[in-house]
Motif scaffolding. Structure first.
Motif, mmCIF file in Angstrom:
data_model
loop_
_atom_site.group_PDB
_atom_site.id
_atom_site.type_symbol
_atom_site.label_atom_id
_atom_site.label_comp_id
_atom_site.label_asym_id
_atom_site.label_seq_id
_atom_site.Cartn_x
_atom_site.Cartn_y
_atom_site.Cartn_z
ATOM 1 N N VAL A 1 0.809 -1.224 0.000
ATOM 2 C CA VAL A 1 0.000 0.000 0.000
ATOM 3 C C VAL A 1 0.838 1.269 0.000
ATOM 4 O O VAL A 1 0.290 2.379 -0.021
ATOM 5 N N VAL A 2 2.168 1.148 0.037
ATOM 6 C CA VAL A 2 3.017 2.337 0.176
ATOM 7 C C VAL A 2 2.821 3.306 -0.982
ATOM 8 O O VAL A 2 2.568 4.496 -0.780
ATOM 9 N N LEU A 3 2.952 2.816 -2.222
ATOM 10 C CA LEU A 3 2.785 3.716 -3.369
ATOM 11 C C LEU A 3 1.367 4.262 -3.439
ATOM 12 O O LEU A 3 1.149 5.411 -3.855
ATOM 13 N N ALA B 1 8.287 12.792 -4.678
ATOM 14 C CA ALA B 1 8.023 11.857 -3.580
ATOM 15 C C ALA B 1 8.400 10.431 -3.975
ATOM 16 O O ALA B 1 9.022 9.693 -3.194
ATOM 17 N N ILE B 2 8.046 10.017 -5.188
ATOM 18 C CA ILE B 2 8.396 8.674 -5.655
ATOM 19 C C ILE B 2 9.908 8.547 -5.805
ATOM 20 O O ILE B 2 10.484 7.481 -5.548
ATOM 21 N N ALA B 3 10.573 9.648 -6.199
ATOM 22 C CA ALA B 3 12.030 9.625 -6.303
ATOM 23 C C ALA B 3 12.668 9.398 -4.936
ATOM 24 O O ALA B 3 13.643 8.654 -4.810
ATOM 25 N N VAL B 4 12.125 10.032 -3.904
ATOM 26 C CA VAL B 4 12.641 9.827 -2.545
ATOM 27 C C VAL B 4 12.451 8.369 -2.129
ATOM 28 O O VAL B 4 13.358 7.741 -1.562
ATOM 29 N N SER C 1 10.701 6.422 -12.671
ATOM 30 C CA SER C 1 9.851 6.629 -13.847
ATOM 31 C C SER C 1 8.818 5.519 -13.980
ATOM 32 O O SER C 1 7.633 5.773 -14.250
ATOM 33 N N LEU C 2 9.239 4.271 -13.790
ATOM 34 C CA LEU C 2 8.305 3.153 -13.871
ATOM 35 C C LEU C 2 7.241 3.253 -12.779
ATOM 36 O O LEU C 2 6.062 2.993 -13.019
ATOM 37 N N ALA C 3 7.665 3.617 -11.558
ATOM 38 C CA ALA C 3 6.698 3.740 -10.462
ATOM 39 C C ALA C 3 5.678 4.825 -10.760
ATOM 40 O O ALA C 3 4.473 4.647 -10.534
ATOM 41 N N SER C 4 6.139 5.961 -11.263
ATOM 42 C CA SER C 4 5.219 7.060 -11.591
ATOM 43 C C SER C 4 4.256 6.658 -12.698
ATOM 44 O O SER C 4 3.050 6.926 -12.626
#
Length: 495
Positions: free
Chosen positions: A126-128, A144-147, A385-388
């Protein structure tokens, strides 16, 4: 605190940053636990009496539970509340870590490792989803995703260094007991820092049969893949279990398409960004495995590095990946777009793998390996990038599911990389040994094949990335989709 409090409210930015720190600490702990154990395997075998086969299950027990429960945990987070799922997962993981640290035999340690995987899945899934609901503006979300990606990069290499230090200076128990203070701090800070969300309720997706199908299918699939190195791809065991795992997953998909309240609404895959980013990630992570694990094995088995020396040798890569993900990725994505940033990162990783196909038996760190550590900085562009992209196409009420799905494909990609690249390297090595090649040369030749295959996997990920939309948007609802229930924790404008 609501999920979408006005940014003008005093202290809001500080509260969000504290929440991001708590979420990143959990990501760090999860990644750290995956790599810290590998350094201590010889000590665990000697002191706890593991067999050679049983020793591998200190890693496999964690992976099977973790990878098998991510999708279910992500959806349950949407239904019962992501904060509740996150806190429960951290509590389970911390308690299991203490149990692992106190283990006096193989059976108890393996049970504790499985429980650690369960807790990690509940928290990580659930973090993302929490991050994308906290940071709704694209620029802030990218940062935030980069961090979060930065902490993952640090944890991967820090685990090897820390594992060597704790095992050499204290005892193997501390590779698990170190999670106790971290876990307690995370839970204590998460209670006030994370936004309260009630979820949409189990009635929106209480599909018990679907949960059984997907969990058993994923667990059996990962169990099959991690056994490939021992049994081979064409063994009856591999083919039979693989077919059964595939049948369970297909049965799950069919049920989700027909049941009234699905556990995983298939609408999430209507987003091209979500679908393609997840598939591309599997190939990218499979290819990146060659660096994370095989380079470490090459250093130790061919060059004679100690575990601690190996961790320190790979530290520049972790620092560069972290620096790029933290300070470069979000800015570059804002300037040239997520897809272009992803392709640039994959190009750097591809170059790193090609470089590794020529490393010699008597490699010099400065001339043969340090350039790889520099090129591998591309991972700091690829992972954020993939997460975003993987989260940008999901609706707000599917954020936990999309988060769990994204983390599941990460684990599948890594497990696939372990099976394929390790098997190829071992087969090539054995072939050369049989023809009389000395062990160092035979090992190096095997690793060369694995690195070349890794380059091919990264090239496939790049080709898939070309299918990603330039500007991802959430999948539009269709007349058959259930209406999104109002969230009482969101202002009317945001809900």
């Amino acid at each position: 605190m609501s999920i979408a409090e006005p940014a003008t409210k005093p202290g809001f930015l500080t509260s969000r940053n504290l929440a991001l720190g708590v979420l990143s600490a959990t990501g760090l702990m999860t990644i750290l636990d995956g790599s810290i154990v590998t350094v201590a395997l010889p000590v665990l075998q000697r002191e706890l009496g593991f067999s050679a086969v049983g020793l591998s299950w200190t890693v496999n027990a964690y992976l099977i539970a973790f990878g098998g429960l991510l999708l279910l945990s992500g959806r349950l987070g949407d239904l019962i509340g992501r904060k509740r799922m996150f806190l429960t997962g951290n509590a389970v993981f911390t308690a299991a870590s203490v149990l692992a640290g106190l283990a006096n035999g193989p059976e108890l340690l393996l049970a504790a490792r499985f429980a650690q995987g369960v807790g990690s899945a509940m928290a990580s899934a659930v973090v993302l989803g929490i991050i994308v609901t906290l940071f709704t503006e694209p620029g802030e979300r990218a940062k935030a995703i980069a961090v979060f990606s930065f902490t993952g990069a640090v944890g991967a290499s820090l685990g090897q260094v820390l594992g060597g230090l704790l095992t050499d200076l204290l005892a193997w128990n501390w590779i698990f007991l170190i999670n106790l203070p971290i876990g307690l701090a995370v839970v204590a800070l998460a209670v006030p820092a994370l936004p309260n969300d009630r979820g949409s309720g189990l009635a929106q997706g209480a599909d018990v049969l679907g949960a059984v199908l997907v969990t058993s299918g994923l667990m059996l699939g990962i169990y099959t893949v991690v056994g490939v190195e021992r049994y081979g791809w064409l063994a009856g065991r591999t083919l039979g279990l693989g077919a059964l795992a595939l049948a369970l997953i297909v049965g799950f998909v069919i049920r989700q398409a027909t049941v009234r309240n699905p556990l995983m609404p298939l609408r999430v895959l209507r987003s091209r960004a979500v679908a393609v980013a997840n598939v591309a990630q599997m190939f990218a992570l499979s290819g990146m495995f060659a660096f994370q694990i095989l380079v470490a094995l090459y250093m130790q088995r061919v060059l004679g590095y100690s575990p601690l020396e190996t961790g320190l040798a790979m530290l520049p890569a972790a620092i560069l990946i972290g620096t790029v993900s933290l300070f470069v990725s979000a800015r570059l994505s804002a300037r040239i777009g997520l897809r272009a940033t992803l392709l640039g990162g994959l190009a750097l990783l591809f170059a790193a793998m090609l470089w590794l196909t020529r490393v010699p038996v008597d490699a010099s760190y400065v001339t043969d390996l340090l350039p790889v550590m520099l090129l591998i900085a591309g991972g700091g562009l690829v992972l954020p990038s993939l997460a975003s992209l993987g989260m940008s196409g999901a609706r707000e009420d599917d954020a936990g599911l999309a988060s769990g799905l994204f983390t599941t494909t990460q684990q599948i990609g890594m497990a696939f990389g372990v099976a394929v690249l390790s098997t190829l390297a071992a087969a090539r090595t054995e072939s050369h040994l049989a023809s009389g090649t000395p062990l160092p040369e035979a090992l190096t030749t095997g690793y060369h094949l694995a690195f070349a295959t890794s380059a091919g996997l990264l090239l496939t990920a790049a080709a898939l990335s070309l299918l990603l939309p330039r500007t991802p948007t959430p999948a539009a609802p269709t007349p058959t989709d259930p209406a999104i229930p109002p969230n009482p924790d969101l202002p009317a404008k945001a809900a």
